[in-house]
Design an enzyme around this catalytic site. Sequence first.
Site, PDB file in Angstrom:
ATOM      1  N   CYS A 143     -22.966  78.626  34.418  1.00  0.00           N
ATOM      2  CA  CYS A 143     -22.785  77.176  34.303  1.00  0.00           C
ATOM      3  C   CYS A 143     -21.752  76.625  35.264  1.00  0.00           C
ATOM      4  O   CYS A 143     -21.832  75.458  35.651  1.00  0.00           O
ATOM      5  CB  CYS A 143     -22.471  76.794  32.858  1.00  0.00           C
ATOM      6  SG  CYS A 143     -20.793  77.193  32.290  1.00  0.00           S
ATOM      7  N   ASP A 144     -20.787  77.442  35.690  1.00  0.00           N
ATOM      8  CA  ASP A 144     -19.786  76.989  36.652  1.00  0.00           C
ATOM      9  C   ASP A 144     -20.436  76.432  37.920  1.00  0.00           C
ATOM     10  O   ASP A 144     -19.894  75.546  38.591  1.00  0.00           O
ATOM     11  CB  ASP A 144     -18.860  78.135  37.085  1.00  0.00           C
ATOM     12  CG  ASP A 144     -18.434  79.064  35.984  1.00  0.00           C
ATOM     13  OD1 ASP A 144     -19.152  79.174  34.976  1.00  0.00           O
ATOM     14  OD2 ASP A 144     -17.391  79.727  36.133  1.00  0.00           O
ATOM     15  N   ALA A 145     -21.604  77.005  38.262  1.00  0.00           N
ATOM     16  CA  ALA A 145     -22.289  76.614  39.491  1.00  0.00           C
ATOM     17  C   ALA A 145     -22.642  75.135  39.516  1.00  0.00           C
ATOM     18  O   ALA A 145     -22.811  74.549  40.596  1.00  0.00           O
ATOM     19  CB  ALA A 145     -23.554  77.450  39.663  1.00  0.00           C
ATOM     20  N   TYR A 199     -20.791  72.715  38.916  1.00  0.00           N
ATOM     21  CA  TYR A 199     -19.713  71.997  39.607  1.00  0.00           C
ATOM     22  C   TYR A 199     -19.707  72.333  41.092  1.00  0.00           C
ATOM     23  O   TYR A 199     -19.411  71.480  41.928  1.00  0.00           O
ATOM     24  CB  TYR A 199     -18.362  72.363  39.000  1.00  0.00           C
ATOM     25  CG  TYR A 199     -17.171  71.702  39.673  1.00  0.00           C
ATOM     26  CD1 TYR A 199     -16.633  70.521  39.165  1.00  0.00           C
ATOM     27  CD2 TYR A 199     -16.578  72.246  40.816  1.00  0.00           C
ATOM     28  CE1 TYR A 199     -15.538  69.911  39.775  1.00  0.00           C
ATOM     29  CE2 TYR A 199     -15.495  71.645  41.431  1.00  0.00           C
ATOM     30  CZ  TYR A 199     -14.975  70.474  40.910  1.00  0.00           C
ATOM     31  OH  TYR A 199     -13.902  69.879  41.524  1.00  0.00           O
TER      32      TYR A 199
END
Length: 333
Positions: free
Chosen positions: A110-112, A114
Site C-alpha cells: 500500500c505504501d506504493a 504514495y
Amino acid sequence: MKSVGDWQLREAESRYNIQWTFAALYDGLLSASKATGDSHYHDRVLEVAMQNQWNLGPRFAHADDEAIGLTYLAFYAEQADQKRIAPTREAMDKLMARPKDPNENLWWWCDALYMAPPVLTQLSIATHDPKYLDFMNHEWWLTSTALYDPAEHLYYRDDRFLTMHESNGQKVFWSRGNGWVLAGLAMVLERMPGQYPDRAKFLAQYREMAERIAVLQLPDGLWRASLLDPGAYQSPEISGSAFFTYAITWGINHGVLDFKKYLPVVTRSWAGMLQHIYKDGRLGSIQPIGGEPGKFKPSSSYVYGVGAFLLAGSELSQLLGDKRYRYYEIHNP
C-alpha cells in the site's frame, strides 16, 4: 516547522539521496519553503536534484524508486526545462510499454500508492497527456481491490496481512501504511482534473478513509503503529499521525471534508505531535523503516516522518488564514 526543518537539514547534510525516504522529506521541505517563505529548504532540494541529474532510482517498475519524480516535477513546474523531467518521463513510458498481464498488481504494497500515483498524475499535467493519469487510475484500483478492506475502510499493507490478527483479535492495519495511502489520495486529488471520469471514486475512498481514521484518533491526538490494537503499542507513531494530519487538513482546505467535524481532529493531532519535538528540533517517535506495526524508542527519528510533519504544518498554515477558522477560534476559545 522551521525548528524541525532546520534540524533535519543539518542532520541529513552528508546523507542526501534520491531514495523514497528522502523523496518524502523533499515533498515536505518544498511545501515548508512556500509556507514559511524560507527559500533555503527549496534551494537545498534543488541542489540534490541537479547533483543527481534528475534521475530516478535504479529499480525499474518499482514505485519506491519513482517517488523522487514528484520532486523533479515540482521544479519543472517552476521552469519548464525538459532535462528536469526527461528521465521521469522516459521511465514511465517504458513502464507503460512493458509486456504485462493487465491484471498484475504492480503496486502490491500500500505504501506504493504514495510513491508513484502523484508522480504519474503530475506528469499528465506537465506533458498535457492524459495517458499517465489513466495508467495511474487503472493501477490504483487493482491495488485497492487487492488490499482495501471495504468494511474497515482501511488498507492492508500487503497480502500477508489479509488473514493476520493482532493480539486483541483485530485485523492488522499499519498506521504509516494507511498514512501513505491517505496522503497519496490527497496528492492525487489535488492534481486530478475536476471532470475526470473516476474522480468521484477517488474522492469517495478518501472520505471513507478520513472518517475511519478520525474515529481511531486517541485522546493524545495521535495514532499508534497498529490502528486497531493501540493498546499493544505504547508510543504514539508520528509518521502515520503526520500523514493523517496532512491529508485531513488538505480535505478541509479544499472543501471536501466538513470543517466543524474535522478541524478538532487536526488541531488535536498537531498539538500532540508538538510534544515529540526535542529542544534542538529533532522530531521523535517515528517508527523505523518497515512494513508492519513495530515498536521503537521515543528518540527514533527518520526523514520521511519529518517530511510528513512539514506537509501537515504547511496545510495547517493555510488553514490559519481561512475565515472559517477565525470564526471557529473566536467562538471556541
